[in-house]
Motif scaffolding. Structure first.
Motif, PDB file in Angstrom:
ATOM      1  N   CYS A 185     -54.076  54.921  29.655  1.00  0.00           N
ATOM      2  CA  CYS A 185     -54.897  56.050  29.211  1.00  0.00           C
ATOM      3  C   CYS A 185     -54.358  56.543  27.865  1.00  0.00           C
ATOM      4  CB  CYS A 185     -54.852  57.186  30.216  1.00  0.00           C
ATOM      5  SG  CYS A 185     -55.349  56.722  31.894  1.00  0.00           S
ATOM      6  N   VAL A 186     -55.242  56.698  26.896  1.00  0.00           N
ATOM      7  CA  VAL A 186     -54.884  57.235  25.584  1.00  0.00           C
ATOM      8  C   VAL A 186     -55.524  58.611  25.465  1.00  0.00           C
ATOM      9  CG1 VAL A 186     -55.051  56.941  23.094  1.00  0.00           C
ATOM     10  CG2 VAL A 186     -54.696  54.945  24.571  1.00  0.00           C
ATOM     11  N   LEU A 187     -54.715  59.628  25.171  1.00  0.00           N
ATOM     12  CA  LEU A 187     -55.192  61.005  25.132  1.00  0.00           C
ATOM     13  C   LEU A 187     -54.991  61.593  23.741  1.00  0.00           C
ATOM     14  CD1 LEU A 187     -56.289  63.434  26.815  1.00  0.00           C
ATOM     15  CD2 LEU A 187     -53.893  64.096  27.166  1.00  0.00           C
ATOM     16  N   LYS A 188     -56.031  62.223  23.225  1.00  0.00           N
ATOM     17  CA  LYS A 188     -55.963  62.960  21.959  1.00  0.00           C
ATOM     18  C   LYS A 188     -56.115  64.455  22.286  1.00  0.00           C
ATOM     19  CE  LYS A 188     -56.460  63.820  17.434  1.00  0.00           C
ATOM     20  NZ  LYS A 188     -57.677  63.383  16.726  1.00  0.00           N
ATOM     21  N   HIS A 244     -54.584  74.327  15.095  1.00  0.00           N
ATOM     22  CA  HIS A 244     -53.334  74.350  14.342  1.00  0.00           C
ATOM     23  C   HIS A 244     -52.735  72.960  14.135  1.00  0.00           C
ATOM     24  CE1 HIS A 244     -53.604  78.595  15.317  1.00  0.00           C
ATOM     25  NE2 HIS A 244     -53.636  78.285  16.602  1.00  0.00           N
ATOM     26  N   GLY A 245     -53.309  71.939  14.774  1.00  0.00           N
ATOM     27  CA  GLY A 245     -52.781  70.598  14.643  1.00  0.00           C
ATOM     28  C   GLY A 245     -53.143  69.756  15.853  1.00  0.00           C
ATOM     29  N   SER A 246     -52.808  68.471  15.802  1.00  0.00           N
ATOM     30  CA  SER A 246     -53.215  67.554  16.862  1.00  0.00           C
ATOM     31  C   SER A 246     -52.107  66.557  17.155  1.00  0.00           C
ATOM     32  CB  SER A 246     -54.497  66.816  16.466  1.00  0.00           C
ATOM     33  OG  SER A 246     -54.291  66.110  15.245  1.00  0.00           O
ATOM     34  N   VAL A 247     -52.243  65.920  18.329  1.00  0.00           N
ATOM     35  CA  VAL A 247     -51.251  64.934  18.766  1.00  0.00           C
ATOM     36  C   VAL A 247     -51.969  63.804  19.481  1.00  0.00           C
ATOM     37  CG1 VAL A 247     -50.833  66.153  20.945  1.00  0.00           C
ATOM     38  CG2 VAL A 247     -49.086  64.610  20.055  1.00  0.00           C
ATOM     39  N   MET A 292     -63.989  64.312  28.125  1.00  0.00           N
ATOM     40  CA  MET A 292     -63.608  65.407  27.234  1.00  0.00           C
ATOM     41  C   MET A 292     -63.584  66.709  28.025  1.00  0.00           C
ATOM     42  SD  MET A 292     -66.057  64.449  23.959  1.00  0.00           S
ATOM     43  CE  MET A 292     -65.406  65.774  22.981  1.00  0.00           C
ATOM     44  N   TRP A 293     -62.690  67.597  27.654  1.00  0.00           N
ATOM     45  CA  TRP A 293     -62.692  68.943  28.217  1.00  0.00           C
ATOM     46  C   TRP A 293     -61.992  69.895  27.246  1.00  0.00           C
ATOM     47  CZ3 TRP A 293     -59.577  65.006  29.912  1.00  0.00           C
ATOM     48  CH2 TRP A 293     -58.194  65.233  29.917  1.00  0.00           C
ATOM     49  N   GLU A 294     -62.246  71.179  27.429  1.00  0.00           N
ATOM     50  CA  GLU A 294     -61.662  72.195  26.566  1.00  0.00           C
ATOM     51  C   GLU A 294     -60.945  73.229  27.410  1.00  0.00           C
ATOM     52  OE1 GLU A 294     -63.273  75.932  24.012  1.00  0.00           O
ATOM     53  OE2 GLU A 294     -64.154  73.988  23.473  1.00  0.00           O
ATOM     54  N   TRP A 295     -59.718  73.536  27.046  1.00  0.00           N
ATOM     55  CA  TRP A 295     -58.933  74.579  27.703  1.00  0.00           C
ATOM     56  C   TRP A 295     -58.499  75.597  26.644  1.00  0.00           C
ATOM     57  CZ3 TRP A 295     -55.090  70.993  30.807  1.00  0.00           C
ATOM     58  CH2 TRP A 295     -55.730  70.527  31.964  1.00  0.00           C
ATOM     59  N   ASP A 296     -58.911  76.803  26.767  1.00  0.00           N
ATOM     60  CA  ASP A 296     -58.410  77.891  25.926  1.00  0.00           C
ATOM     61  C   ASP A 296     -58.492  77.560  24.443  1.00  0.00           C
ATOM     62  OD1 ASP A 296     -57.638  79.120  28.399  1.00  0.00           O
ATOM     63  OD2 ASP A 296     -55.875  77.820  28.389  1.00  0.00           O
ATOM     64  N   ASP A 297     -59.655  76.982  24.034  1.00  0.00           N
ATOM     65  CA  ASP A 297     -59.923  76.631  22.639  1.00  0.00           C
ATOM     66  C   ASP A 297     -59.044  75.483  22.145  1.00  0.00           C
ATOM     67  OD1 ASP A 297     -61.518  76.943  20.439  1.00  0.00           O
ATOM     68  OD2 ASP A 297     -60.188  78.388  19.459  1.00  0.00           O
ATOM     69  N   VAL A 298     -58.578  74.646  23.063  1.00  0.00           N
ATOM     70  CA  VAL A 298     -57.857  73.416  22.729  1.00  0.00           C
ATOM     71  C   VAL A 298     -58.628  72.263  23.356  1.00  0.00           C
ATOM     72  CG1 VAL A 298     -55.717  72.110  22.928  1.00  0.00           C
ATOM     73  CG2 VAL A 298     -55.643  74.599  22.621  1.00  0.00           C
ATOM     74  N   PHE A 316     -59.340  68.293  24.558  1.00  0.00           N
ATOM     75  CA  PHE A 316     -58.695  67.098  25.097  1.00  0.00           C
ATOM     76  C   PHE A 316     -59.744  65.994  25.208  1.00  0.00           C
ATOM     77  CE2 PHE A 316     -56.333  70.731  26.446  1.00  0.00           C
ATOM     78  CZ  PHE A 316     -55.020  70.349  26.593  1.00  0.00           C
ATOM     79  N   GLU A 317     -59.378  64.791  24.801  1.00  0.00           N
ATOM     80  CA  GLU A 317     -60.319  63.673  24.882  1.00  0.00           C
ATOM     81  C   GLU A 317     -59.574  62.384  25.213  1.00  0.00           C
ATOM     82  OE1 GLU A 317     -63.889  61.423  22.391  1.00  0.00           O
ATOM     83  OE2 GLU A 317     -62.780  63.081  21.463  1.00  0.00           O
ATOM     84  N   VAL A 318     -60.123  61.636  26.182  1.00  0.00           N
ATOM     85  CA  VAL A 318     -59.589  60.320  26.538  1.00  0.00           C
ATOM     86  C   VAL A 318     -60.284  59.286  25.649  1.00  0.00           C
ATOM     87  CG1 VAL A 318     -59.320  58.597  28.350  1.00  0.00           C
ATOM     88  CG2 VAL A 318     -59.128  61.032  28.909  1.00  0.00           C
ATOM     89  N   LEU A 319     -59.510  58.493  24.940  1.00  0.00           N
ATOM     90  CA  LEU A 319     -60.049  57.502  24.005  1.00  0.00           C
ATOM     91  C   LEU A 319     -60.015  56.082  24.554  1.00  0.00           C
ATOM     92  CD1 LEU A 319     -58.377  58.771  20.694  1.00  0.00           C
ATOM     93  CD2 LEU A 319     -60.562  59.466  21.716  1.00  0.00           C
ATOM     94  N   HIS A 320     -59.244  55.860  25.611  1.00  0.00           N
ATOM     95  CA  HIS A 320     -59.075  54.520  26.175  1.00  0.00           C
ATOM     96  C   HIS A 320     -58.553  54.693  27.598  1.00  0.00           C
ATOM     97  CE1 HIS A 320     -58.350  50.167  25.804  1.00  0.00           C
ATOM     98  NE2 HIS A 320     -57.232  50.366  26.482  1.00  0.00           N
ATOM     99  N   PRO A 321     -58.905  53.819  28.520  1.00  0.00           N
ATOM    100  CA  PRO A 321     -59.596  52.522  28.417  1.00  0.00           C
ATOM    101  C   PRO A 321     -61.116  52.658  28.536  1.00  0.00           C
ATOM    102  CG  PRO A 321     -58.713  52.795  30.621  1.00  0.00           C
ATOM    103  CD  PRO A 321     -58.281  54.021  29.844  1.00  0.00           C
ATOM    104  N   THR A 322     -61.797  51.590  28.179  1.00  0.00           N
ATOM    105  CA  THR A 322     -63.258  51.543  28.263  1.00  0.00           C
ATOM    106  C   THR A 322     -63.682  50.808  29.536  1.00  0.00           C
ATOM    107  OG1 THR A 322     -63.313  49.463  27.033  1.00  0.00           O
ATOM    108  CG2 THR A 322     -63.413  51.512  25.753  1.00  0.00           C
ATOM    109  N   HIS A 323     -65.001  50.781  29.796  1.00  0.00           N
ATOM    110  CA  HIS A 323     -65.531  50.006  30.939  1.00  0.00           C
ATOM    111  C   HIS A 323     -65.111  48.555  30.832  1.00  0.00           C
ATOM    112  CE1 HIS A 323     -67.977  52.959  33.018  1.00  0.00           C
ATOM    113  NE2 HIS A 323     -68.492  53.370  31.864  1.00  0.00           N
TER     114      HIS A 323
END
Length: 797
Positions: free
Chosen positions: A671-674, A679-682, A641-647, A649-656
């Motif tokens: 890699c799955v990224l949320k 204002h909204g999400s993708v 997980m990381w945050e840029w300018d109040d946005v 980002f999180e990697v949801l996949h793959p796992t160990h």
């Protein structure tokens, strides 16, 4: 008599047509004809000088309309010859002629093909198409590719489709290029026992020229086999720019000398001048010939014919056309004994170029070619105390280098800073040594002696160009300036180049010339808009059958996947880098390569070669060759997980567990990224399948909900389970797919599944809508498609 303003109005009219989203009806031609008749009658009966201004405005408007409808008429003719939708992607048997120089590449060969007869019942194929013939594996399992040559007549089984290109901001418009070059369908040759050569040579003028060009290339290849710059010499002789290697093109671009390595106006004028001088000298030595035709007229005709022959060898490229039509205007004036001003010559050349090719105004070479000539005329014609010799030559080179800066930044977002010095060395070597030797080598028996000498001279030149190219900061690279800033800068350039001392002495000569420098400032200081804090701008680029997404926050940029490779090139150099450069993104804070498949990683090397990348996340195996080229690399893994300018980002996949599975496929480790903003999400799930979707539903179901979903695996039927869609709850879904792709993505079953989930949910496709641009701001998000934003009459929907 056509006045200068009327010629310019006609050219302006052809350019105006190319800005239209739809073609006008040709019924308006009757109204134009009626207006012309009324104007003629008015001019005949009304001779009052008081109405002279109105007459001239009316005349100018008529010529503007003539140019507009001349371009419209040509567009209607071209677009009328179209491939029926029902015959896209189906086997069709045709007979036709190879109408261009075949271009060989690693996987096969490309060529234009003129269809003479369609053998398949009820099928229709446009008359002019472009085909690829790939290396194939017949029954004996050996690679098979016949020797295809220009002017051959073949019977072929083909599959074709409408000309369709990627539609992206700052990208190349292939569909416009295809229309201008009269390519009305593209496709490939199918493996078939009925494919056969019918006639080794078709003796028609247009095919004979192509056959001559190919013969010249073959002779050059036989004498310069494996020589590094043989492709450049082929280009100088035949105009086939595909013969130049990619790394050599990049070097020439960095040094600003690429114009010398194609048949340009400089070369046409040089050849014509040499023939003029030689014929003038020989003609004057014969009293018999002088009594029948003056030497000057004979020399003019000979020089013009030589220019025409060289232009034909170039494939009628725009810079060569421009030079030929200018020579044609000068030759006509000399023949009838009239004096014609250089400005009039330039305008006649403009008029004749767009009369021949109404789409010419949309070409970068049109603006650069005519722009360079306009600058030369501006700093030479009508000036007093003009310097001569080398000083004048350097003066012109300085003016051209400075004068083309606004156009180069607008068209390519880069300017070579070493160009003036590089051209000062390259122009004499190429123009006075390489080109004469190369052209004389076209004549049989001279090639074995002169071609090696031409190559040695070119090698010496390229060695110097390489040293210039390797200089730090040899090229200025920036964002694409707005159109108004380009116009202001061009006006500033002409003000700066008003009579006075050329160079740094801007306070001598015409007063306040230094104000021209101020007009250049908007080019550099007006930067593209950027997201505010907390906002997210997302662009799903149209890379064909692949994926590439650019995410931007106020101070950071991320690239998710780099699209497919295209053989000798890739989406990185063709699509991603131009987009990043045009938007003013010169640094990527993070790049994510979701998995190893080439439709997601194919452009990586091209991107990292040009754009600084702080760090890379990927699911690539440690043995993957890409990792040898990547610095600051880490494995993407669920929980990052990381945050840029109040946005966020999180990697949801793959796992160990995904990495530990030796039987897993590359898609399984995508890699799955949320990405979530206020204002909204993708959600970017890359190429995961149903199994990975189920795993996400188990360990990250509460994180999957998103306003916008990029469909997993391009809409394959191996993904997008109903449970996954219902958990994500997308309000809009995007399918990144290639036009008429061989996988048939997105599958109809998947489209229906999304439609059943949300009956009114928009489903966007990159092959239909082009790049998708999303702005998350003001507690909402907006979505726009590039094809709708830049709608043009030639676009294929």
């Amino acid at each position: 008599m056509l006045t200068r303003i009327n010629l310019f109005a006609f050219v302006l009219g052809t350019g105006l047509l190319q800005q239209q989203a739809e073609l006008p009806s040709l019924q308006w031609l009757w109204l134009l004809f009626l207006a012309m008749v009324c104007y003629g009658l008015w001019r005949y009966f009304q001779r009052s000088s008081a109405l002279l201004v109105i007459q001239r405005i009316t005349q100018w408007s008529i010529f503007l309309a003539l140019g507009f409808f001349w371009a419209a008429l040509n567009a209607h003719w071209r677009l009328a010859d179209t491939l029926p939708l029902e015959w896209e992607g189906k086997d069709i048997q045709v007979v036709g002629v190879v109408a261009s120089l075949p271009q060989r590449h690693t996987n096969g060969i490309r060529f234009k093909f003129d269809v003479e007869q369609v053998l398949t019942e009820n099928a229709y194929v446009p008359k002019h198409i472009a085909l690829s013939w790939y290396s194939q594996q017949p029954a004996n399992n050996s690679s098979f590719l016949p020797a295809v040559e220009a002017a051959q007549r073949w019977q072929l089984t083909i599959r074709v489709r409408h000309p369709h290109g990627n539609a992206n901001p700052h990208g190349f418009d292939y569909e416009l290029w295809a229309l201008e070059h009269n390519i009305r369908a593209t496709g490939y040759v199918r493996l078939s026992m009925s494919n056969r050569l019918l006639q080794p040579m078709v003796y028609q003028p247009q095919y004979w020229i192509e056959q001559v060009r190919e013969t010249i290339q073959q002779r050059f290849e036989s004498h310069l086999a494996n020589k590094p710059y043989s492709g450049i010499l082929k280009t100088l002789a035949t105009g086939d720019q595909s013969a130049i290697q990619r790394d050599q093109w990049e070097m020439l671009i960095r040094t600003g000398t690429v114009h010398l390595m194609a048949i340009s106006g400089l070369h046409i004028t040089l050849v014509s001048g040499l023939v003029f001088s030689l014929l003038f000298f020989l003609w004057r030595s014969s009293n018999y010939l002088l009594l029948r035709l003056p030497a000057r007229k004979a020399a003019v005709m000979g020089g013009l014919l030589a220019a025409l022959g060289y232009v034909a060898l170039s494939g009628f490229a725009i810079p060569a056309q421009r030079s030929f039509w200018m020579l044609f205007a000068v030759a006509g004036a000399l023949w009838i004994g009239r004096t014609i001003s250089p400005i009039t010559v330039l305008l006649w050349a403009l008029f004749l170029v767009v009369l021949w090719d109404p789409w010419a105004t949309q070409s970068a070479s049109f603006w650069l070619s005519f722009g360079a000539i306009a600058i030369i005329l501006w700093v030479t014609v009508g000036r007093v105390n003009i310097t001569r010799g080398w000083q004048q030559w350097f003066r012109i080179q300085w003016a051209i280098s400075l004068g083309l800066v606004p156009l180069l930044l607008a068209l390519f977002q880069q300017v070579s800073l070493v160009s003036p010095l590089a051209n000062a060395i390259a122009i004499p070597i190429v123009s006075f040594i390489v080109i004469p030797l190369t052209l004389l080598s076209i004549i049989p028996f001279f090639d074995s002696i002169l071609l090696p000498l031409a190559h040695e001279a070119m090698s010496f030149n390229m060695l110097i160009m390489q040293s210039f190219s390797e200089l730090p900061n040899a090229v200025w690279i920036q964002h694409a300036p707005p159109l108004w800033a380009t116009g202001v800068a061009i006006a500033g350039i002409f003000w700066l180049l008003l009579p006075g001392s050329i160079g740094l002495h801007l306070f001598s000569g015409f007063p306040a010339r230094w104000l021209g420098l101020i007009a250049l400032l908007p080019l550099f200081v007006i930067v593209p808009s950027k997201p505010a804090d907390g906002e997210l701008w997302l662009t799903v680029l149209d890379v064909g059958q692949g994926l590439s997404v650019v995410a931007r926050t106020a101070k950071h940029s991320l690239l998710f996947d780099t699209g497919p490779g295209f053989g000798e090139t890739d989406s990185g150099s063709r699509i991603i880098v131009p987009y990043l450069r045009g938007e003013g993104i010169d640094q990527l804070n993070r790049m994510i390569i979701s998995h190893a498949d080439t439709d997601h990683s194919g452009g990586t090397l091209s991107v990292i070669k040009v754009v600084a990348v702080d760090n890379v996340l990927s699911s690539l195996d440690q043995s993957h060759p890409l990792l040898q080229q990547l610095s600051h690399h880490a494995r993407c893994q669920a929980g990052m997980m990381w945050e840029w300018d109040d946005v966020n980002f999180e990697v949801l996949h793959p796992t160990h567990e995904t990495y530990d599975n030796p039987a897993g496929k590359t898609n399984d480790r995508s890699c799955v990224l949320k990405i979530t903003s206020r204002h909204g999400s993708v959600l970017l799930p890359s190429d995961i399948g149903v199994k990975e979707e189920s795993a996400l539903l188990k360990h990250a179901a509460d994180k999957l909900t998103a306003n916008i979903l990029v469909a997993p695996h391009h809409g394959s039927n191996s993904s997008s389970s109903l449970a996954f869609i219902q958990t994500v709850k997308p309000e809009l879904t995007i399918f990144p797919v290639g036009y008429q792709n061989r996988y048939h993505h997105p599958h109809q079953e998947i489209l229906q599944r999304y439609q059943r989930y949300g009956e009114n949910m928009p489903l966007l496709r990159s092959d239909t809508h082009g790049a998708i641009l999303m702005h998350f701001a003001n507690q909402q998000y907006t979505v726009e498609s590039w094809r709708m934003l830049r709608k043009s009459y030639w676009q294929h929907q």
